[in-house]
Design a protein around this motif. Structure first.
Motif, mmCIF file in Angstrom:
data_model
loop_
_atom_site.group_PDB
_atom_site.id
_atom_site.type_symbol
_atom_site.label_atom_id
_atom_site.label_comp_id
_atom_site.label_asym_id
_atom_site.label_seq_id
_atom_site.Cartn_x
_atom_site.Cartn_y
_atom_site.Cartn_z
ATOM 1 N N TRP A 68 0.856 -1.190 0.000
ATOM 2 C CA TRP A 68 0.000 0.000 0.000
ATOM 3 C C TRP A 68 0.887 1.233 0.000
ATOM 4 C CZ3 TRP A 68 0.030 3.149 4.529
ATOM 5 C CH2 TRP A 68 0.699 2.587 5.623
ATOM 6 N N ALA B 236 -3.697 7.513 2.919
ATOM 7 C CA ALA B 236 -3.140 6.358 2.192
ATOM 8 C C ALA B 236 -3.885 6.120 0.888
ATOM 9 C CB ALA B 236 -3.233 5.111 3.059
ATOM 10 N N PHE C 231 -11.708 -0.277 18.652
ATOM 11 C CA PHE C 231 -10.672 0.113 17.704
ATOM 12 C C PHE C 231 -9.320 0.257 18.407
ATOM 13 C CE2 PHE C 231 -8.003 2.861 15.222
ATOM 14 C CZ PHE C 231 -8.165 2.361 13.938
ATOM 15 N N ARG D 146 -8.085 -3.359 19.407
ATOM 16 C CA ARG D 146 -7.810 -4.360 18.386
ATOM 17 C C ARG D 146 -6.980 -3.821 17.223
ATOM 18 N NH1 ARG D 146 -10.805 -8.997 18.723
ATOM 19 N NH2 ARG D 146 -9.012 -9.728 17.546
ATOM 20 N N CYS D 147 -7.029 -2.532 16.971
ATOM 21 C CA CYS D 147 -6.450 -2.009 15.731
ATOM 22 C C CYS D 147 -5.382 -0.935 15.978
ATOM 23 C CB CYS D 147 -7.551 -1.399 14.858
ATOM 24 S SG CYS D 147 -9.155 -2.214 14.995
ATOM 25 N N HIS E 179 -2.824 0.975 13.420
ATOM 26 C CA HIS E 179 -3.492 2.080 12.715
ATOM 27 C C HIS E 179 -3.602 3.316 13.589
ATOM 28 C CE1 HIS E 179 -4.772 -0.212 9.197
ATOM 29 N NE2 HIS E 179 -5.165 -1.192 9.990
ATOM 30 N N LEU F 175 1.995 0.751 11.354
ATOM 31 C CA LEU F 175 2.236 -0.391 10.462
ATOM 32 C C LEU F 175 1.234 -0.434 9.310
ATOM 33 C CD1 LEU F 175 3.218 -3.355 12.782
ATOM 34 C CD2 LEU F 175 4.454 -2.519 10.791
ATOM 35 N N GLY F 176 0.058 0.120 9.553
ATOM 36 C CA GLY F 176 -0.980 0.114 8.519
ATOM 37 C C GLY F 176 -1.374 1.543 8.185
ATOM 38 N N PHE G 41 -10.907 7.668 6.770
ATOM 39 C CA PHE G 41 -11.028 6.502 5.893
ATOM 40 C C PHE G 41 -12.311 6.520 5.060
ATOM 41 C CE2 PHE G 41 -12.767 2.284 5.175
ATOM 42 C CZ PHE G 41 -11.812 1.798 4.306
ATOM 43 N N ALA H 199 -5.542 -0.546 -1.014
ATOM 44 C CA ALA H 199 -4.821 -0.221 -2.245
ATOM 45 C C ALA H 199 -5.523 -0.747 -3.497
ATOM 46 C CB ALA H 199 -3.378 -0.718 -2.184
ATOM 47 N N LEU I 159 -16.139 -3.354 3.254
ATOM 48 C CA LEU I 159 -15.337 -3.154 4.462
ATOM 49 C C LEU I 159 -15.587 -4.302 5.438
ATOM 50 C CD1 LEU I 159 -13.348 -1.521 6.056
ATOM 51 C CD2 LEU I 159 -15.229 -0.152 6.961
ATOM 52 N N LEU J 78 -12.800 -6.706 7.060
ATOM 53 C CA LEU J 78 -12.586 -6.856 8.499
ATOM 54 C C LEU J 78 -12.825 -8.300 8.940
ATOM 55 C CD1 LEU J 78 -14.093 -3.552 9.909
ATOM 56 C CD2 LEU J 78 -11.724 -4.104 9.347
ATOM 57 N N LYS K 185 -6.954 -10.405 0.568
ATOM 58 C CA LYS K 185 -5.633 -10.038 0.033
ATOM 59 C C LYS K 185 -4.598 -10.940 0.702
ATOM 60 C CE LYS K 185 -3.040 -5.773 -0.987
ATOM 61 N NZ LYS K 185 -2.987 -4.314 -0.803
ATOM 62 N N LYS L 135 -0.146 -7.570 5.117
ATOM 63 C CA LYS L 135 0.425 -7.428 6.460
ATOM 64 C C LYS L 135 -0.655 -7.185 7.509
ATOM 65 C CE LYS L 135 4.529 -7.673 4.641
ATOM 66 N NZ LYS L 135 5.292 -8.907 4.661
ATOM 67 N N LEU M 187 -12.656 -11.260 14.357
ATOM 68 C CA LEU M 187 -13.569 -10.405 15.125
ATOM 69 C C LEU M 187 -14.942 -11.077 15.175
ATOM 70 C CD1 LEU M 187 -12.666 -7.074 13.274
ATOM 71 C CD2 LEU M 187 -11.790 -7.813 15.497
ATOM 72 N N LEU N 195 -15.985 3.199 10.965
ATOM 73 C CA LEU N 195 -14.973 3.627 9.977
ATOM 74 C C LEU N 195 -15.610 4.316 8.777
ATOM 75 C CD1 LEU N 195 -12.540 0.566 10.011
ATOM 76 C CD2 LEU N 195 -12.117 2.853 10.902
HETATM 77 C C1 HEC Z 1 -0.808 -6.129 12.535
HETATM 78 C C2 HEC Z 1 -1.196 -4.851 12.085
HETATM 79 C C3 HEC Z 1 -2.645 -4.561 11.825
HETATM 80 C C4 HEC Z 1 -3.720 -4.698 12.665
HETATM 81 C C5 HEC Z 1 -3.735 -5.245 14.099
HETATM 82 C C6 HEC Z 1 -4.859 -4.182 11.947
HETATM 83 N N1 HEC Z 1 -4.494 -3.766 10.699
HETATM 84 FE FE1 HEC Z 1 -5.699 -2.941 9.321
HETATM 85 N N2 HEC Z 1 -4.173 -2.886 7.994
HETATM 86 C C7 HEC Z 1 -2.874 -3.257 8.273
HETATM 87 C C8 HEC Z 1 -2.100 -3.156 7.076
HETATM 88 C C9 HEC Z 1 -0.624 -3.468 6.919
HETATM 89 C C10 HEC Z 1 -2.971 -2.707 6.070
HETATM 90 C C11 HEC Z 1 -2.638 -2.480 4.587
HETATM 91 C C12 HEC Z 1 -2.958 -3.755 3.854
HETATM 92 C C13 HEC Z 1 -2.727 -3.673 2.386
HETATM 93 O O1 HEC Z 1 -3.337 -2.824 1.709
HETATM 94 O O2 HEC Z 1 -1.940 -4.493 1.870
HETATM 95 C C14 HEC Z 1 -4.258 -2.547 6.685
HETATM 96 C C15 HEC Z 1 -5.384 -2.059 6.009
HETATM 97 C C16 HEC Z 1 -6.576 -1.747 6.650
HETATM 98 C C17 HEC Z 1 -7.674 -1.064 6.024
HETATM 99 C C18 HEC Z 1 -7.701 -0.507 4.599
HETATM 100 C C19 HEC Z 1 -7.146 0.895 4.633
HETATM 101 C C20 HEC Z 1 -7.034 1.595 3.319
HETATM 102 O O3 HEC Z 1 -6.759 2.777 3.309
HETATM 103 O O4 HEC Z 1 -7.217 0.999 2.266
HETATM 104 C C21 HEC Z 1 -8.641 -0.941 6.955
HETATM 105 C C22 HEC Z 1 -9.995 -0.253 6.805
HETATM 106 C C23 HEC Z 1 -8.178 -1.573 8.159
HETATM 107 N N3 HEC Z 1 -6.894 -2.045 7.931
HETATM 108 C C24 HEC Z 1 -8.889 -1.656 9.336
HETATM 109 C C25 HEC Z 1 -8.434 -2.329 10.471
HETATM 110 C C26 HEC Z 1 -9.223 -2.510 11.648
HETATM 111 C C27 HEC Z 1 -10.633 -1.977 11.847
HETATM 112 C C28 HEC Z 1 -8.467 -3.217 12.535
HETATM 113 C C29 HEC Z 1 -8.846 -3.697 13.912
HETATM 114 C C30 HEC Z 1 -9.998 -4.517 13.977
HETATM 115 C C31 HEC Z 1 -7.178 -3.449 11.885
HETATM 116 N N4 HEC Z 1 -7.207 -2.897 10.641
HETATM 117 C C32 HEC Z 1 -6.134 -4.112 12.484
HETATM 118 C C33 HEC Z 1 -2.383 -3.692 9.477
HETATM 119 C C34 HEC Z 1 -3.152 -3.977 10.590
#
Ligand code: HEC
Ligand SMILES: [Cu+2]
Length: 328
Positions: free
Chosen positions: A127, A144, A247, A250-251, A255, A266-267, A273, A281, A291, A295, A302, A306, A312, A324
């Protein structure tokens, strides 16, 4: 080549020319336009060289037959003259192509017009992190996968990578530029008209390389200013507290949502959003249904991404989805 085969090939080539959406070969900004003219120019020169060579070859084959005794009959001096003519034409054409190419490349790195906006774009598997720079630190922010720019002004992009080599490419706006770990490469893009221009990573960077797309959204300067101001507003802190808590737990390690104690890097930054065009991406359009899919099981959508599948509950997916999507 057998005649039917040749005919088939010509037909295919003709229909491809007639039907191809040639739009993407036309630039929508100064850089892409000069690259496109160079491309067409070099294609034209190459075709001319092939035609001239073909005609001369045919001429030399058919014009003069060897006498029956097999002894000469050719005029050495006139053959030499033809070789001279051929060599000079080739030299002139190759030199002209080289000079034209160099001038185009120099034009691309022209920085005589000051850049109106500077954006840092960092490629990562898989991404694009986008950070808007400003001389006032409080006006900087990250987003992003969508690059929003004003039309009619040069935009400076500082390209970096956080992991492996990626390559930044928006065919309608500029040439390709590698994103190399530990190095900053710069490129300028400029769009003449408001619109959405597709971009894609163009250097193989791992399993999801093909799913590493982005959009450049060109807005009028007024709309761009409004968009930037809107991005600066913190998001997420006016919703009810339960999705926020989920959020953060867990996230939040990966994020960021500005305004919440969630600052993971990392994300992608998810502060606004809901106003983005796609999820992950370009893999999915940004809608509630998609979405929820992401989730529920990001690894199914994908594989190798990462973001691990987080298992959940349905309830958590639902609250997080509406939370979101509400972050406009
Ligand atoms: C270990 C790290 C990690 C955790 C924990 C995580 N994410 Fe992510 N998330 C990522 C990464 C890395 C990407 C980018 C993935 C890609 O596009 O290849 C991503 C992408 C996303 C996207 C898309 C964003 C975009 O702009 O396109 C959303 C929405 C999202 N995550 C929501 C969540 C939510 C809600 C949680 C918690 C429930 C969460 N993520 C937990 C690492 C994480
Ligand atoms: Cu790639």
């Amino acid at each position: 080549m057998k005649r039917p085969v040749a005919a088939l090939f010509s037909l295919l080539a003709l229909s491809a020319c007639a039907r191809a959406p040639l739009g993407y070969l036309e630039g929508a900004g100064p850089a892409a336009r000069s690259i496109a003219s160079l491309g067409w120019g070099l294609l034209g020169i190459s075709i001319a060289v092939c035609l001239i060579t073909g005609v001369l070859l045919a001429y030399s084959i058919f014009r003069r037959r060897m006498p029956a005794d097999g002894l000469g009959g050719g005029d050495d001096r006139s053959s030499l003259r033809w070789i001279g003519v051929g060599l000079s034409i080739t030299t002139v054409l190759l030199l002209a192509s080289a000079v034209w190419t160099l001038l185009t490349v120099r034009g691309l790195s022209d920085t005589s017009r000051a850049a109106a906006v500077t954006i840092d774009v960092t490629g990562q598997q898989w991404w694009w992190e986008v950070r808007y720079r400003s001389s006032t630190p409080s006006r900087e922010f990250s987003t992003a996968n969508d690059l929003v720019i004003p039309v009619g002004v040069p935009i400076q992009l500082n390209l970096r990578s956080r992991d492996v080599v990626h390559s930044f490419w928006v065919p309608k706006l500029a040439g390709k530029m590698d994103m190399i770990p530990g190095q900053t490469n710069t490129i300028r893009i400029e769009a003449d008209q408001p619109g959405i221009y597709h971009g894609q990573c163009s250097e193989f960077c791992g399993v999801q390389h093909a799913q590493m797309a982005f959009s450049v959204v060109a807005l009028s300067p007024v709309d761009f200013e409004a968009w930037w101001n809107h991005q600066l507003e913190p998001a997420g802190n006016n919703a009810d507290p339960s999705p926020q808590r989920t959020f953060i737990e867990r996230c939040g390690s990966c994020h960021t949502i500005r305004g919440l104690p969630a600052g993971g890097i990392l994300g992608p930054d998810l502060s606004h959003f809901g106003s983005r065009r796609t999820i992950a991406a370009g893999v999915l359009p940004n809608s509630s249904t998609d979405l929820a899919r992401w989730l529920n099981d990001s690894q199914a959508v994908k594989p190798g991404s990462k973001m691990p599948t987080l298992w959940l509950t349905t309830n958590e997916v639902d609250t997080l989805t509406s939370f979101l999507e509400g972050l406009k």
